[in-house]
Design a protein around this motif. Sequence first.
Motif, PDB file in Angstrom:
ATOM      1  N   ASN A 228      -7.374  -7.098  -3.973  1.00  0.00           N
ATOM      2  CA  ASN A 228      -8.775  -6.705  -4.128  1.00  0.00           C
ATOM      3  C   ASN A 228      -9.108  -5.516  -3.228  1.00  0.00           C
ATOM      4  O   ASN A 228      -8.256  -5.023  -2.473  1.00  0.00           O
ATOM      5  CB  ASN A 228      -9.718  -7.883  -3.865  1.00  0.00           C
ATOM      6  N   SER A 229     -10.342  -5.088  -3.286  1.00  0.00           N
ATOM      7  CA  SER A 229     -10.756  -3.889  -2.538  1.00  0.00           C
ATOM      8  C   SER A 229     -10.710  -4.088  -1.027  1.00  0.00           C
ATOM      9  O   SER A 229     -10.677  -3.119  -0.268  1.00  0.00           O
ATOM     10  CB  SER A 229     -12.171  -3.489  -2.959  1.00  0.00           C
ATOM     11  N   SER A 230     -10.666  -5.345  -0.591  1.00  0.00           N
ATOM     12  CA  SER A 230     -10.601  -5.632   0.848  1.00  0.00           C
ATOM     13  C   SER A 230      -9.155  -5.735   1.341  1.00  0.00           C
ATOM     14  O   SER A 230      -8.924  -6.034   2.516  1.00  0.00           O
ATOM     15  CB  SER A 230     -11.336  -6.945   1.154  1.00  0.00           C
ATOM     16  N   GLY A 231      -8.202  -5.506   0.446  1.00  0.00           N
ATOM     17  CA  GLY A 231      -6.784  -5.571   0.831  1.00  0.00           C
ATOM     18  C   GLY A 231      -6.230  -6.968   0.818  1.00  0.00           C
ATOM     19  O   GLY A 231      -5.122  -7.203   1.339  1.00  0.00           O
ATOM     20  N   GLU A 232      -6.934  -7.931   0.226  1.00  0.00           N
ATOM     21  CA  GLU A 232      -6.420  -9.298   0.125  1.00  0.00           C
ATOM     22  C   GLU A 232      -5.669  -9.470  -1.179  1.00  0.00           C
ATOM     23  O   GLU A 232      -6.081  -8.959  -2.224  1.00  0.00           O
ATOM     24  CB  GLU A 232      -7.580 -10.302   0.199  1.00  0.00           C
TER      25      GLU A 232
ATOM     26  N   ASN B 225       0.817  -1.226   0.000  1.00  0.00           N
ATOM     27  CA  ASN B 225       0.000   0.000   0.000  1.00  0.00           C
ATOM     28  C   ASN B 225       0.846   1.270   0.000  1.00  0.00           C
ATOM     29  O   ASN B 225       0.308   2.368  -0.198  1.00  0.00           O
ATOM     30  CB  ASN B 225      -0.942  -0.004   1.202  1.00  0.00           C
TER      31      ASN B 225
END
Length: 243
Positions: free
Chosen positions: A233-237, A119
């Motif tokens: 993905n959008s969930s940070g996985e 990130n």
Amino acid sequence: MDNKIIKTKNSLEPSEYKNLFGDPFWNQQGNPHAKAFYIQLNERDKAFMLKKNYLEMVEKARQRNFNMAADCLQWWLDGSGFTKNIDFHWLRGNNEVIVAERANLERFENDPEFVIFLNTLTSEKARTYITHFDKIFTGGIFRELYYVCGTSTITSTCYFTVTKKKNSFILSGKIIHKWWDRYDWHKGANAYVPSIGFINDSDALLVEKYCGARPYEMRGEWQQNFNKTFQMNSSGEINLKLR
């Protein structure tokens, strides 16, 4: 064995020296004559009788084609104290090693610190990520690895260079696996050896004290290289697969 014992205390046949402990797994008792003879020895003479038993273990290991276990025990008896390098091909021929290696790879795949690192990346600018995981494991009691090391450790260290590309990441780099253990003994501990019986670590310490045996380090190393593309993905996985 010290010839002095045989000359001055000759109440045992040579074959009886090989049967001091017996084999509890097969309900075979040690030779009572040998045990009685052993008990009345002084500490130094006990050590030389024990050394004879360890030499018998080396022979029995070779009969079972447990040559690595035999080599490691002989290395200890020889007493150099030098590090023994263990061939990584032999190590990875043991299922317990592969399972431990894969456990560390899974930890890299699910490393929350790696997600935090991702990130922080800006597009097209490569950065390096370095971390490590340890996995402690024990060989199966009837497999050769157990007699080489019992419980040992794999330390896996990653050196990943990662570049962010729009909605994906490109990873290149390596993981270096270092297997290690110390071949030593601990007062109060014991281990079962097929065809020999339960062997007390205190016996080995006595052999070290009087017969020149010495503990030493064991090491093995191998490397895996990676070139991977993965997404988050959008969930940070992330869907990074290293296994």
